[in-house]
Motif scaffolding. Structure first.
Motif, PDB file in Angstrom:
ATOM      1  N   ALA A  40       0.861  -1.186   0.000  1.00 16.85           N
ATOM      2  CA  ALA A  40       0.000   0.000   0.000  1.00 16.85           C
ATOM      3  C   ALA A  40       0.895   1.234   0.000  1.00 16.85           C
ATOM      4  CB  ALA A  40      -0.905   0.008   1.228  1.00 16.85           C
ATOM      5  N   ARG A  41       0.673   2.116  -0.947  1.00 16.10           N
ATOM      6  CA  ARG A  41       1.462   3.353  -1.077  1.00 16.10           C
ATOM      7  C   ARG A  41       2.965   3.082  -1.079  1.00 16.10           C
ATOM      8  NH1 ARG A  41      -2.833   6.430   2.476  1.00 16.10           N
ATOM      9  NH2 ARG A  41      -2.497   4.608   3.721  1.00 16.10           N
ATOM     10  N   GLY A  42       3.368   2.023  -1.785  1.00 13.74           N
ATOM     11  CA  GLY A  42       4.778   1.697  -1.928  1.00 13.74           C
ATOM     12  C   GLY A  42       5.425   1.026  -0.734  1.00 13.74           C
ATOM     13  N   LYS A  43       4.632   0.675   0.279  1.00 11.60           N
ATOM     14  CA  LYS A  43       5.173   0.051   1.480  1.00 11.60           C
ATOM     15  C   LYS A  43       4.547  -1.320   1.693  1.00 11.60           C
ATOM     16  CE  LYS A  43       5.801   0.780   6.394  1.00 11.60           C
ATOM     17  NZ  LYS A  43       5.643   1.654   7.532  1.00 11.60           N
ATOM     18  N   VAL A  44       5.379  -2.306   2.018  1.00 11.52           N
ATOM     19  CA  VAL A  44       4.866  -3.650   2.316  1.00 11.52           C
ATOM     20  C   VAL A  44       4.142  -3.595   3.661  1.00 11.52           C
ATOM     21  CG1 VAL A  44       5.467  -6.046   2.790  1.00 11.52           C
ATOM     22  CG2 VAL A  44       6.705  -4.793   1.009  1.00 11.52           C
ATOM     23  N   VAL A  45       2.860  -3.968   3.633  1.00 12.12           N
ATOM     24  CA  VAL A  45       2.050  -3.943   4.850  1.00 12.12           C
ATOM     25  C   VAL A  45       1.687  -5.347   5.328  1.00 12.12           C
ATOM     26  CG1 VAL A  45       1.131  -1.632   4.418  1.00 12.12           C
ATOM     27  CG2 VAL A  45      -0.099  -3.631   3.537  1.00 12.12           C
ATOM     28  N   GLY A  46       2.103  -6.352   4.553  1.00 13.74           N
ATOM     29  CA  GLY A  46       1.824  -7.725   4.940  1.00 13.74           C
ATOM     30  C   GLY A  46       2.160  -8.680   3.822  1.00 13.74           C
ATOM     31  N   VAL A  47       1.776  -9.928   4.024  1.00 17.72           N
ATOM     32  CA  VAL A  47       1.967 -10.972   3.025  1.00 17.72           C
ATOM     33  C   VAL A  47       0.684 -11.787   2.972  1.00 17.72           C
ATOM     34  CG1 VAL A  47       3.270 -13.050   2.403  1.00 17.72           C
ATOM     35  CG2 VAL A  47       4.451 -11.118   3.428  1.00 17.72           C
ATOM     36  N   GLY A  48       0.184 -12.014   1.773  1.00 17.74           N
ATOM     37  CA  GLY A  48      -0.983 -12.873   1.595  1.00 17.74           C
ATOM     38  C   GLY A  48      -0.535 -14.195   0.999  1.00 17.74           C
TER      39      GLY A  48
END
Length: 66
Positions: A40-48
């Protein structure tokens, strides 16, 4: 000694946090991958992952509510 950088995937598939579970499953299947970073917005926020999707499916009731 062999290094991770020599075998890692460089063409990384990213998914947005608002992607539907159905679309994520279709993407993972189509690209033959087991998961992807959620960005999100160029930042890793998690892993699916497919494991996440399977665990979610396993916890859903099999019969729709009446």
């Amino acid at each position: 000694m062999l290094r991770l950088r020599e075998v890692m995937t460089r063409d990384v598939v990213q998914v947005p946090p608002h992607m539907s579970l159905r679309d994520a499953m279709a993407l993972f299947t189509m690209r033959h991958i087991s998961g992807a970073p959620v960005v999100a917005r160029g930042k890793v926020v998690g892993v699916g992952s497919l494991t996440d999707l399977a665990e979610f499916a396993a916890t859903c009731p099999s019969d729709p509510p009446e």
